[in-house]
Write an enzyme that holds these catalytic residues in place. Structure first.
Site, PDB file in Angstrom:
ATOM      1  N   HIS A 118       1.809  45.367  89.749  1.00 63.15           N
ATOM      2  CA  HIS A 118       0.342  45.266  89.796  1.00 63.15           C
ATOM      3  C   HIS A 118      -0.218  46.482  90.509  1.00 63.15           C
ATOM      4  CE1 HIS A 118       1.552  43.569  93.653  1.00 63.15           C
ATOM      5  NE2 HIS A 118       0.305  43.472  94.069  1.00 63.15           N
TER       6      HIS A 118
ATOM      7  N   HIS B 120      -2.068  47.019  93.175  1.00 66.39           N
ATOM      8  CA  HIS B 120      -2.346  47.123  94.608  1.00 66.39           C
ATOM      9  C   HIS B 120      -1.526  48.293  95.157  1.00 66.39           C
ATOM     10  CE1 HIS B 120      -3.929  42.745  95.261  1.00 66.39           C
ATOM     11  NE2 HIS B 120      -4.885  43.593  94.900  1.00 66.39           N
TER      12      HIS B 120
ATOM     13  N   ASP C 106       0.221  48.995  97.767  1.00 66.77           N
ATOM     14  CA  ASP C 106       1.581  48.903  98.313  1.00 66.77           C
ATOM     15  C   ASP C 106       2.644  48.738  97.224  1.00 66.77           C
ATOM     16  OD1 ASP C 106       0.359  46.390  97.931  1.00 66.77           O
ATOM     17  OD2 ASP C 106       1.646  45.393  99.392  1.00 66.77           O
ATOM     18  N   HIS C 107       2.202  48.690  95.972  1.00 65.44           N
ATOM     19  CA  HIS C 107       3.148  48.603  94.853  1.00 65.44           C
ATOM     20  C   HIS C 107       3.034  49.784  93.895  1.00 65.44           C
ATOM     21  CE1 HIS C 107       4.431  44.375  95.642  1.00 65.44           C
ATOM     22  NE2 HIS C 107       3.345  44.459  96.383  1.00 65.44           N
TER      23      HIS C 107
ATOM     24  N   HIS D 255      -1.604  36.383  91.126  1.00 68.12           N
ATOM     25  CA  HIS D 255      -1.967  37.081  92.358  1.00 68.12           C
ATOM     26  C   HIS D 255      -3.457  37.399  92.290  1.00 68.12           C
ATOM     27  CE1 HIS D 255      -1.223  39.218  95.996  1.00 68.12           C
ATOM     28  NE2 HIS D 255      -1.329  40.429  95.502  1.00 68.12           N
TER      29      HIS D 255
ATOM     30  N   HIS E 280       8.995  41.399 100.832  1.00 65.96           N
ATOM     31  CA  HIS E 280       7.531  41.494 100.914  1.00 65.96           C
ATOM     32  C   HIS E 280       6.991  40.781 102.146  1.00 65.96           C
ATOM     33  CE1 HIS E 280       3.260  41.541  99.645  1.00 65.96           C
ATOM     34  NE2 HIS E 280       3.628  42.645  99.022  1.00 65.96           N
TER      35      HIS E 280
END
Lengths: 301, 301
Positions: free
Chosen positions: A60, A62, A64-65, A140, A268
């Protein structure tokens, strides 16, 4: 299969912890899964050859990914990569990467092939002779997929001694591994099962991050060998999980149990926790075989 | 003024070297200049308080100068920042940052104020009571600005003993620092210069990266105290400099000399060089006071 965790913390990169990224070696593939900021440096630290990465799967959008993706693509360009690069991720990923290439007036000299995802059902997105990759629709705050990597039924194991005894020419060994009967040097048909045995059981790996507790994924990942499931929170913060669309360690374990996974890897983690062993302890109350992801750790299975 | 180099290498971040980013403390400001991937981690490593950063200056939209910006903005959000953040950079910077916030459905809870630049002439882009910031138009493969940070003429220094002897009420001390004559308790006018002396000489810092050798910048940075000028190459690769729109150490020194800078700091080294002292040696053939940037190094001046 070998899984190397480059980063397994949520939210933001810190001096000694990294956001989500991992490398899955499966047959001859080196799949990169998620790409938080700094992933390219972690790849270097772990001496993973950039050129072996041909497929990147982004769960996805976001940060941090995926904030490390544009830098990795750019570094591949500076290193004069020629190999095609396939990127799987949510719709929008192509626009944001190409906008940055446009603003930098820096286009890749290799082929960059985007596979944008938007389905809410699991779909087969990659397949070759040895491996299949399916999406695992997660829930999410933004559109998110996990990924299921499955080895196909492998080749049969050749018993070389038996093949020599049966006087079979080496040229037929591949046919034998593929399960065919062959003729030997004397013209006799040799039954395949006399000189081969069943190959290794195909393995599977499911990556599920980020997601709220979602039982819908259980049929998709049923009987998976290894499940990586996010566990952002411990039970004492369980009230935050549905609100932020994340899971607790116990919820991850419940998914592993109901999916009949063999091994569960937790990751995570929220940075609010100092002692990761608490995640294992809580998950073990539900599911026995729990491992903890750790930046830089490899799992062979 | 204090300058902290967070990263000073070109092209790509590596395990032990970082791409361009630096922090300039000048009066009460903490200015962040450029923001390569991983800058937020280097800020943490050097214990620079995130909330003190209110102004970020981006030279150009190549990855090694700005791929860390979106992550830093996002981390500020996660840390529930409330302070306004001003971002100065080339036109396009707002679009690329806001697109990523839109895709992540993650908008900042603080004010994010973009100051997009597109002029080819030097312009005053920030000013308060103590400091001015001007752009330094550079010439690179994409639209690029350096930045000139100038302290304003400071307050006069108060000689407290003399002020007490002259029977001046404390309420007038600020007026004295500002250069005014004041009346004392007996109603007599006291000449300012009798109780004050000249304040510190205002300092200036010019950041020039990335750029080809460009004499046009000399009048803009004339008499600067400290000049940071990129020196991607050594003389043996001088032929690459105009092609890639970068400079050599000698060219940086030539700019410093003609601008009558007091100190030259070299940086933005190509990773092809192992021995940075060669940069100093070459630059010193043209200009005496040469310092080498190094990741993590601070300069007080």
């Amino acid at each position: 299969m070998k899984l190397t965790i480059l980063g397994c913390y949520s939210a933001t990169p810190r001096v000694s912890t990294h956001t989500t990224s991992q490398v899955l070696e499966i047959n001859n593939h080196m799949f990169l899964i998620d790409c938080g900021e700094g992933t390219q440096v972690e790849l270097r630290r772990h001496k993973i050859k950039f050129n072996r990465i041909k497929h990147i799967f982004i769960s996805h959008l976001h940060g941090d990914h995926f904030f490390g993706l544009v830098g990795l693509i750019s570094t591949f360009r500076l290193l004069t990569r020629e190999t095609d690069l396939h990127i799987y991720g949510p719709k929008g990923i192509k626009e944001v990467i190409t906008l940055q290439m446009k603003l930098a007036d820096s286009w890749t000299n290799y082929n960059l092939i985007f596979h944008e995802l938007s389905s809410d059902s699991s779909e087969l997105i990659f397949e070759d002779a040895l491996v299949e990759v399916y999406t695992i629709p997660l829930e999410h705050r933004v559109y998110t997929n996990g990924y299921l990597f499955k080895e196909k039924e492998g080749e049969r194991k050749l018993n070389i001694g038996a093949a020599l005894d049966a006087n079979i020419d080496k040229a037929y060994y591949n046919k034998l591994k593929q399960g065919f009967d062959v003729k030997n040097e004397d013209g006799e048909t040799i039954k395949n099962r006399l000189v081969t045995s069943k190959g290794d059981k195909p393995k599977s790996y499911a990556f599920c991050s980020d997601t709220v507790y979602k039982e819908d994924i259980i049929p998709v990942i049923k009987d998976v060998d290894v499940l990586y499931h996010e566990s952002t929170f411990l039970d004492k913060h369980a009230h935050l999980a549905p609100k932020t669309k994340h899971s607790t360690a116990k919820q991850a374990a419940s998914i592993a149990k109901h999916a009949n996974a063999k091994t569960l890897i937790l990751g995570h983690y929220s940075s609010r926790y100092d002692n990761l062993e608490d995640f294992r302890t809580e998950a073990k109350t539900v599911f026995e075989n729990v491992k903890l992801a750790k930046d830089g750790k490899s799992f062979d299975f």
